[in-house]
Design a protein around this motif. Structure first.
Motif, PDB file in Angstrom:
ATOM      1  N   ILE A 229      -5.941 -19.968  19.986  1.00 51.04           N
ATOM      2  CA  ILE A 229      -5.340 -18.959  20.867  1.00 51.04           C
ATOM      3  C   ILE A 229      -3.922 -18.712  20.364  1.00 51.04           C
ATOM      4  O   ILE A 229      -3.109 -19.639  20.312  1.00 51.04           O
ATOM      5  N   ARG A 230      -3.630 -17.483  19.981  1.00 49.80           N
ATOM      6  CA  ARG A 230      -2.340 -17.208  19.339  1.00 49.80           C
ATOM      7  C   ARG A 230      -1.575 -16.100  20.056  1.00 49.80           C
ATOM      8  O   ARG A 230      -2.166 -15.150  20.569  1.00 49.80           O
ATOM      9  N   LEU A 231      -0.265 -16.262  20.063  1.00 48.57           N
ATOM     10  CA  LEU A 231       0.658 -15.256  20.586  1.00 48.57           C
ATOM     11  C   LEU A 231       1.237 -14.483  19.409  1.00 48.57           C
ATOM     12  O   LEU A 231       1.718 -15.083  18.440  1.00 48.57           O
ATOM     13  N   MET A 232       1.179 -13.160  19.478  1.00 49.98           N
ATOM     14  CA  MET A 232       1.734 -12.321  18.419  1.00 49.98           C
ATOM     15  C   MET A 232       3.257 -12.286  18.555  1.00 49.98           C
ATOM     16  O   MET A 232       3.811 -11.538  19.354  1.00 49.98           O
ATOM     17  N   LYS A 238       5.103  -9.436  11.359  1.00 52.60           N
ATOM     18  CA  LYS A 238       5.704  -8.949  10.109  1.00 52.60           C
ATOM     19  C   LYS A 238       5.232  -9.719   8.881  1.00 52.60           C
ATOM     20  O   LYS A 238       5.158  -9.145   7.783  1.00 52.60           O
ATOM     21  N   CYS A 239       4.933 -11.015   9.037  1.00 56.53           N
ATOM     22  CA  CYS A 239       4.647 -11.853   7.865  1.00 56.53           C
ATOM     23  C   CYS A 239       3.315 -12.575   7.935  1.00 56.53           C
ATOM     24  O   CYS A 239       3.013 -13.380   7.036  1.00 56.53           O
ATOM     25  N   GLY A 240       2.530 -12.352   8.963  1.00 59.10           N
ATOM     26  CA  GLY A 240       1.303 -13.126   9.155  1.00 59.10           C
ATOM     27  C   GLY A 240       0.246 -12.837   8.103  1.00 59.10           C
ATOM     28  O   GLY A 240       0.013 -11.686   7.737  1.00 59.10           O
ATOM     29  N   ASP A 241      -0.399 -13.911   7.637  1.00 60.49           N
ATOM     30  CA  ASP A 241      -1.524 -13.788   6.705  1.00 60.49           C
ATOM     31  C   ASP A 241      -2.814 -13.825   7.520  1.00 60.49           C
ATOM     32  O   ASP A 241      -3.475 -14.850   7.657  1.00 60.49           O
ATOM     33  N   PHE A 242      -3.182 -12.674   8.070  1.00 55.98           N
ATOM     34  CA  PHE A 242      -4.275 -12.619   9.035  1.00 55.98           C
ATOM     35  C   PHE A 242      -5.648 -12.849   8.405  1.00 55.98           C
ATOM     36  O   PHE A 242      -6.583 -13.247   9.088  1.00 55.98           O
ATOM     37  N   LYS A 243      -5.771 -12.616   7.098  1.00 54.07           N
ATOM     38  CA  LYS A 243      -7.062 -12.835   6.438  1.00 54.07           C
ATOM     39  C   LYS A 243      -7.439 -14.312   6.406  1.00 54.07           C
ATOM     40  O   LYS A 243      -8.607 -14.666   6.501  1.00 54.07           O
ATOM     41  N   PRO A 254       1.893  -4.125  22.765  1.00 49.72           N
ATOM     42  CA  PRO A 254       1.312  -3.040  21.956  1.00 49.72           C
ATOM     43  C   PRO A 254       2.042  -2.776  20.637  1.00 49.72           C
ATOM     44  O   PRO A 254       1.397  -2.570  19.607  1.00 49.72           O
ATOM     45  N   LEU A 255       3.372  -2.779  20.657  1.00 45.63           N
ATOM     46  CA  LEU A 255       4.123  -2.448  19.445  1.00 45.63           C
ATOM     47  C   LEU A 255       3.879  -3.464  18.337  1.00 45.63           C
ATOM     48  O   LEU A 255       3.672  -3.092  17.170  1.00 45.63           O
ATOM     49  N   ARG A 256       3.908  -4.726  18.672  1.00 39.71           N
ATOM     50  CA  ARG A 256       3.714  -5.761  17.655  1.00 39.71           C
ATOM     51  C   ARG A 256       2.294  -5.740  17.108  1.00 39.71           C
ATOM     52  O   ARG A 256       2.081  -5.927  15.899  1.00 39.71           O
ATOM     53  N   LEU A 257       1.333  -5.492  17.969  1.00 39.64           N
ATOM     54  CA  LEU A 257      -0.053  -5.462  17.507  1.00 39.64           C
ATOM     55  C   LEU A 257      -0.303  -4.246  16.619  1.00 39.64           C
ATOM     56  O   LEU A 257      -0.997  -4.345  15.594  1.00 39.64           O
ATOM     57  N   GLU A 258       0.263  -3.116  16.996  1.00 40.53           N
ATOM     58  CA  GLU A 258       0.084  -1.914  16.165  1.00 40.53           C
ATOM     59  C   GLU A 258       0.723  -2.110  14.793  1.00 40.53           C
ATOM     60  O   GLU A 258       0.180  -1.676  13.767  1.00 40.53           O
ATOM     61  N   HIS A 259       1.885  -2.774  14.756  1.00 35.77           N
ATOM     62  CA  HIS A 259       2.559  -3.048  13.487  1.00 35.77           C
ATOM     63  C   HIS A 259       1.686  -3.936  12.601  1.00 35.77           C
ATOM     64  O   HIS A 259       1.571  -3.708  11.380  1.00 35.77           O
ATOM     65  N   ALA A 260       1.068  -4.947  13.201  1.00 31.52           N
ATOM     66  CA  ALA A 260       0.202  -5.836  12.427  1.00 31.52           C
ATOM     67  C   ALA A 260      -1.034  -5.108  11.906  1.00 31.52           C
ATOM     68  O   ALA A 260      -1.513  -5.385  10.801  1.00 31.52           O
ATOM     69  N   ILE A 261      -1.541  -4.150  12.668  1.00 33.92           N
ATOM     70  CA  ILE A 261      -2.720  -3.396  12.248  1.00 33.92           C
ATOM     71  C   ILE A 261      -2.390  -2.483  11.067  1.00 33.92           C
ATOM     72  O   ILE A 261      -3.129  -2.421  10.074  1.00 33.92           O
ATOM     73  N   THR A 262      -1.276  -1.774  11.170  1.00 36.16           N
ATOM     74  CA  THR A 262      -0.932  -0.773  10.157  1.00 36.16           C
ATOM     75  C   THR A 262      -0.264  -1.383   8.921  1.00 36.16           C
ATOM     76  O   THR A 262      -0.524  -0.943   7.798  1.00 36.16           O
ATOM     77  N   LYS A 263       0.572  -2.389   9.127  1.00 33.30           N
ATOM     78  CA  LYS A 263       1.358  -2.933   8.007  1.00 33.30           C
ATOM     79  C   LYS A 263       0.735  -4.190   7.394  1.00 33.30           C
ATOM     80  O   LYS A 263       0.859  -4.419   6.197  1.00 33.30           O
ATOM     81  N   ARG A 264       0.104  -5.008   8.218  1.00 33.99           N
ATOM     82  CA  ARG A 264      -0.437  -6.270   7.715  1.00 33.99           C
ATOM     83  C   ARG A 264      -1.963  -6.268   7.632  1.00 33.99           C
ATOM     84  O   ARG A 264      -2.579  -7.291   7.371  1.00 33.99           O
ATOM     85  N   LYS A 265      -2.574  -5.117   7.865  1.00 35.87           N
ATOM     86  CA  LYS A 265      -4.023  -4.955   7.729  1.00 35.87           C
ATOM     87  C   LYS A 265      -4.814  -5.945   8.594  1.00 35.87           C
ATOM     88  O   LYS A 265      -5.791  -6.556   8.153  1.00 35.87           O
ATOM     89  N   LEU A 266      -4.370  -6.102   9.826  1.00 34.40           N
ATOM     90  CA  LEU A 266      -5.082  -6.972  10.760  1.00 34.40           C
ATOM     91  C   LEU A 266      -6.431  -6.341  11.108  1.00 34.40           C
ATOM     92  O   LEU A 266      -6.496  -5.184  11.533  1.00 34.40           O
ATOM     93  N   GLN A 290       0.235   3.572  20.743  1.00 32.08           N
ATOM     94  CA  GLN A 290      -0.067   2.226  20.261  1.00 32.08           C
ATOM     95  C   GLN A 290      -1.406   1.720  20.830  1.00 32.08           C
ATOM     96  O   GLN A 290      -2.205   1.120  20.107  1.00 32.08           O
ATOM     97  N   ILE A 291      -1.632   1.999  22.112  1.00 34.95           N
ATOM     98  CA  ILE A 291      -2.889   1.580  22.733  1.00 34.95           C
ATOM     99  C   ILE A 291      -4.061   2.300  22.090  1.00 34.95           C
ATOM    100  O   ILE A 291      -5.128   1.710  21.838  1.00 34.95           O
ATOM    101  N   ASP A 292      -3.861   3.583  21.787  1.00 35.55           N
ATOM    102  CA  ASP A 292      -4.909   4.358  21.130  1.00 35.55           C
ATOM    103  C   ASP A 292      -5.242   3.767  19.760  1.00 35.55           C
ATOM    104  O   ASP A 292      -6.410   3.700  19.360  1.00 35.55           O
ATOM    105  N   ALA A 293      -4.208   3.311  19.041  1.00 36.05           N
ATOM    106  CA  ALA A 293      -4.428   2.691  17.729  1.00 36.05           C
ATOM    107  C   ALA A 293      -5.195   1.376  17.862  1.00 36.05           C
ATOM    108  O   ALA A 293      -6.088   1.078  17.054  1.00 36.05           O
ATOM    109  N   VAL A 294      -4.868   0.601  18.886  1.00 37.78           N
ATOM    110  CA  VAL A 294      -5.554  -0.678  19.104  1.00 37.78           C
ATOM    111  C   VAL A 294      -7.010  -0.440  19.490  1.00 37.78           C
ATOM    112  O   VAL A 294      -7.925  -1.095  18.967  1.00 37.78           O
TER     113      VAL A 294
END
Length: 521
Positions: A229-232, A238-243, A254-266, A290-294
């Protein structure tokens, strides 16, 4: 001698003349067989024809009697089977009707209002999680150790709905246990940890609420191995290795999750549950993109979406229907109402200076910490904090200008009792669960009825009683009726003149207020 010789003996008879008459009394000639062999041949043929005719007569009689009776036996057996099937079907219908009736009585008892098709019946107790849904004993043990004895109304209905794979949007008073209502089904469905990616996403409007939800989730999941169970956090987005990072449940803003989706390919394509907590505030704060992106990133066709909030404006409900399929609507109590466990009252202060005098007088007469004190903006939070510091009252403040560490320190000090009064704004304190808050003071009049409900809902949580005090000035009078209606719906007594004031619709009250000036104490 022939017959004609006997009749006409001794007489003379003209045969030619009376030939026709004689023919009438003469037997017709039957051709006899020429030999015994022919006679013997014809005899069995005649017998055979006679037997055939007799057999045909017998068969016709048999069809009329025995065969008809015999063919009725399977029909009677089929009739018996049909009656037995109908009896079983009727018993099933009776049992179903009985269950529907029992569910309706339970919903009436606990003030649960639902809308939708084929809605599961509410829980009677937590033990039903095991009998109806095969819940693991470990989760039930964790609930017991955390002090959860009986499910709250929202938990009784929302948990079965989500466990049955149905989507829902739920509205229940603050402090009614909405967090457990969506965490419990998620933890039950995600039985084993997986390394295939994120399987559940919980969106919260603020970092504080996200951190709180993560803590609660880890408590409920205690004892589970290889379940993440993780907190974004800011660093993770910004630096997470989600793979290569195992994660079963992800809690984020929402903002942090959208950033991870677009920038870190979550990758969220395997998400089975998507929950929007305090959903009305999420849409209100402008997180729609942001919600729409999620929602778009959570592309699993079998995903279950859920919205939870203490208030459910019509606009939010319409948005919810656009992203949900066959959703169940759950309302506990009256829609957009406050808990009846909170004693609410209004105090007229005249003007801004009068409010500071009133608050000091209130603390002098009955200081019953812990107390949450709400103001309109972060600037006013800073001003009021300075004023109360001079009064030697243990006061803390939380607002958007503070760093994450400073905000967490302020919240922890309040929870530990080092700080008696915590000054906060609407956004920061939204959805946060402060255990045992005795009183909420609206120093600045709330901007809307929804904001009022969320503010005072920090008190009177988990079955405890609380108190809410709202100060108002001349400038707040046009909006007083909106708040008074909420108070009346909760069972509070209101002066009759307030209810005669006009009700303003779809307008928020954020006036330009004078600064909180120092007044001699």
């Amino acid at each position: 001698m022939g017959i004609d010789s006997i009749l006409f003996a001794g007489t003379r008879f003209d045969r030619k003349k009376f030939a026709k008459d004689i023919a009438k009394f003469t037997k017709k000639h039957v051709e006899e067989p020429n030999s015994i062999v022919e006679a013997l041949k014809e005899e069995p043929i005649a017998r055979l024809e006679s037997r055939k005719k007799g057999k045909q007569r017998a068969e016709s009689e048999t069809v009329d009697s025995f065969h008809v009776f015999k063919s009725s036996e399977p029909e009677m057996m089929d009739l018996g089977k049909r009656k037995l099937t109908e009896k079983k079907s009727n018993s099933k219908i009776k049992e179903l009707n009985r269950q529907i009736e029992m569910a309706a009585l339970a919903r009436k008892k606990y003030g649960i209002h639902v809308a939708g098709q084929n809605i599961p019946s509410p829980l009677n107790d937590f033990a039903e999680l095991s009998t109806r849904y095969k819940c693991k004993p470990r989760l039930l043990q964790n609930l017991s150790e955390l002090g959860f004895k009986e499910p709250t109304p929202i938990q009784r209905q929302a948990i079965p709905v989500l466990l049955s794979g149905r989507e829902c949007f739920a509205c229940a008073p603050t402090g009614s246990g909405k967090t457990l209502a969506f965490l419990c089904p998620i933890l039950m469905k995600l039985k084993k940890g997986s390394e295939d990616g994120v399987r559940a996403v919980i969106l919260c409007p603020t970092r504080e609420l996200a951190a709180q939800t993560t803590r609660e989730c880890k408590k409920f999941a205690k004892g589970r191995k290889k379940f993440f169970i993780r907190l974004m956090t800011k660093e993770l987005s910004k630096c997470g290795d989600f793979k290569n990072m195992p994660c079963d449940i992800l809690v984020s803003t929402p903002l942090r999750l959208e950033h991870a989706i677009t920038k870190r390919k979550l990758d969220l394509s395997r998400v089975e549950y998507l929950v929007l907590d305090e959903s009305d505030k999420l849409f209100e704060l402008g997180f729609l993109e942001q919600i729409d992106a999620v929602v778009g990133a959570c592309s699993n066709p079998s995903i279950v979406r859920a919205l939870f909030s203490a208030t459910l404006p019509d606009s939010v409900e319409e948005l919810a229907r656009t992203i949900m399929h066959d959703a169940v609507r759950i309302i506990v109590g009256r829609k957009n109402s406050a808990s009846n466990l909170i004693q609410q009252k209004l105090i007229f202060a005249g003007n801004e200076e009068g409010k500071l005098v009133a608050i000091r007088q209130f603390f002098a007469e009955s200081l019953n910490p812990p107390i949450l004190l709400f103001v309109q903006s972060k600037e006013r939070a800073k001003e009021l904090y300075r004023e109360l510091e001079f009064a030697n009252i243990r006061t803390g403040v939380i607002h958007a200008d503070l760093t994450q560490a400073e905000r967490e320190d302020a919240v922890d000090s309040f929870r530990e009792g080092k700080v008696w009064i915590l000054i906060a704004t609407d956004v920061v304190a939204r959805g946060m669960d402060f255990k045992g808050v005795n009183c909420v003071i609206n120093y600045d009049f709330p901007e809307s009825a929804a904001a009022y409900i969320h503010r005072i809902g920090r008190s009177g949580r988990a079955g405890r009683r609380g108190e809410a005090v709202t100060l108002y000035t001349e400038a707040d009078l046009p909006f007083l009726r909106n708040i008074a209606n909420v108070m009346v719906a909760s069972g509070c007594e209101i002066p009759s003149w307030i209810l005669t004031l006009p009700k303003l619709r779809k307008r928020k009250h954020r006036p330009q207020r004078d600064s909180i000036a120092a007044v001699p104490y």
